[in-house]
Design a protein around this motif. Structure first.
Motif, mmCIF file in Angstrom:
data_model
loop_
_atom_site.group_PDB
_atom_site.id
_atom_site.type_symbol
_atom_site.label_atom_id
_atom_site.label_comp_id
_atom_site.label_asym_id
_atom_site.label_seq_id
_atom_site.Cartn_x
_atom_site.Cartn_y
_atom_site.Cartn_z
ATOM 1 N N SER A 9 0.826 -1.221 0.000
ATOM 2 C CA SER A 9 0.000 0.000 0.000
ATOM 3 C C SER A 9 0.857 1.267 0.000
ATOM 4 O O SER A 9 0.519 2.263 0.639
ATOM 5 C CB SER A 9 -0.968 0.008 1.177
ATOM 6 O OG SER A 9 -1.807 -1.116 1.128
ATOM 7 N N GLU A 11 1.388 3.584 -2.189
ATOM 8 C CA GLU A 11 0.739 4.804 -2.689
ATOM 9 C C GLU A 11 -0.102 5.468 -1.604
ATOM 10 O O GLU A 11 -0.129 6.683 -1.468
ATOM 11 C CB GLU A 11 -0.159 4.504 -3.897
ATOM 12 C CG GLU A 11 0.527 3.815 -5.051
ATOM 13 C CD GLU A 11 0.740 2.314 -4.829
ATOM 14 O OE1 GLU A 11 -0.071 1.656 -4.141
ATOM 15 O OE2 GLU A 11 1.747 1.795 -5.333
ATOM 16 N N ARG A 12 -0.780 4.645 -0.817
ATOM 17 C CA ARG A 12 -1.667 5.159 0.229
ATOM 18 C C ARG A 12 -0.867 5.657 1.433
ATOM 19 O O ARG A 12 -1.257 6.619 2.081
ATOM 20 C CB ARG A 12 -2.635 4.056 0.653
ATOM 21 C CG ARG A 12 -3.645 4.472 1.686
ATOM 22 C CD ARG A 12 -4.682 3.384 1.944
ATOM 23 N NE ARG A 12 -4.135 2.093 2.290
ATOM 24 C CZ ARG A 12 -3.783 1.709 3.518
ATOM 25 N NH1 ARG A 12 -3.885 2.544 4.526
ATOM 26 N NH2 ARG A 12 -3.312 0.491 3.735
ATOM 27 N N ARG A 13 0.247 5.045 1.735
ATOM 28 C CA ARG A 13 1.018 5.343 2.944
ATOM 29 C C ARG A 13 2.144 6.354 2.735
ATOM 30 O O ARG A 13 2.668 6.920 3.695
ATOM 31 C CB ARG A 13 1.618 4.059 3.495
ATOM 32 C CG ARG A 13 0.580 3.096 3.974
ATOM 33 C CD ARG A 13 1.216 1.844 4.495
ATOM 34 N NE ARG A 13 0.213 1.008 5.137
ATOM 35 C CZ ARG A 13 0.248 -0.285 5.160
ATOM 36 N NH1 ARG A 13 1.245 -0.933 4.597
ATOM 37 N NH2 ARG A 13 -0.701 -0.969 5.765
ATOM 38 N N GLU A 14 2.538 6.565 1.505
ATOM 39 C CA GLU A 14 3.740 7.345 1.220
ATOM 40 C C GLU A 14 3.716 8.762 1.802
ATOM 41 O O GLU A 14 4.713 9.225 2.353
ATOM 42 C CB GLU A 14 3.994 7.399 -0.282
ATOM 43 C CG GLU A 14 5.345 7.955 -0.624
ATOM 44 C CD GLU A 14 5.703 7.718 -2.073
ATOM 45 O OE1 GLU A 14 6.886 7.457 -2.328
ATOM 46 O OE2 GLU A 14 4.813 7.776 -2.937
ATOM 47 N N GLN A 16 2.246 9.921 4.461
ATOM 48 C CA GLN A 16 2.450 9.872 5.907
ATOM 49 C C GLN A 16 3.910 9.534 6.238
ATOM 50 O O GLN A 16 4.496 10.125 7.137
ATOM 51 C CB GLN A 16 1.514 8.847 6.533
ATOM 52 C CG GLN A 16 1.620 8.760 8.036
ATOM 53 C CD GLN A 16 0.686 7.714 8.623
ATOM 54 O OE1 GLN A 16 -0.104 7.102 7.925
ATOM 55 N NE2 GLN A 16 0.780 7.497 9.921
#
Length: 89
Positions: A9, A11-14, A16
Motif C-alpha cells: 500500500s 501509494e496510500r502510505r507514502e 504519511q
C-alpha cells in the motif's frame, strides 16, 4: 546497499511516511536507507534476519526509524526506541 523501496500500500502510505521523515530533515526513504548505510547499520537486513516472514513494511519502517535515531544523534536506548517508534508508526 541500494534497494528499491517498495512496500505494501505504498501509494496510500507514502505521504504519511514522507511527512514523518521530512519532519526530521530526511527527504525520502532512500535517503533514510543511505543514512543507515553511512552509519554502518542495515536495519532492513536485521529485520529480515530476525523475522524471516516479516513484511516489507516492517523492514522499511525500521530503516526509517533507525535513520531518525541516527540523524537525532540518539545515545540511550530510550532515545533510540522513541525515534524508531516514529518509523514504525
Amino acid at each position: 546497499m541500494i534497494r528499491k523501496v517498495s512496500y505494501e500500500s505504498q501509494e496510500r502510505r507514502e505521504a504519511q511516511v514522507l511527512a514523518a521523515l521530512n519532519a526530521e530533515g530526511i527527504k525520502s526513504v532512500e535517503e533514510a536507507n543511505q543514512i543507515c548505510e553511512d552509519a554502518g547499520v542495515d536495519p532492513y537486513q536485521m529485520c529480515e534476519d530476525t523475522q524471516r516472514i516479516c513484511f516489507e513494511n516492517a523492514k522499511w519502517a525500521y530503516v526509517c526509524g533507525a535513520a531518525i535515531a541516527i540523524k537525532r544523534g540518539c545515545k540511550t536506548a530510550a532515545e533510540c526506541a522513541e525515534a524508531i517508534g516514529i518509523g514504525l508508526q
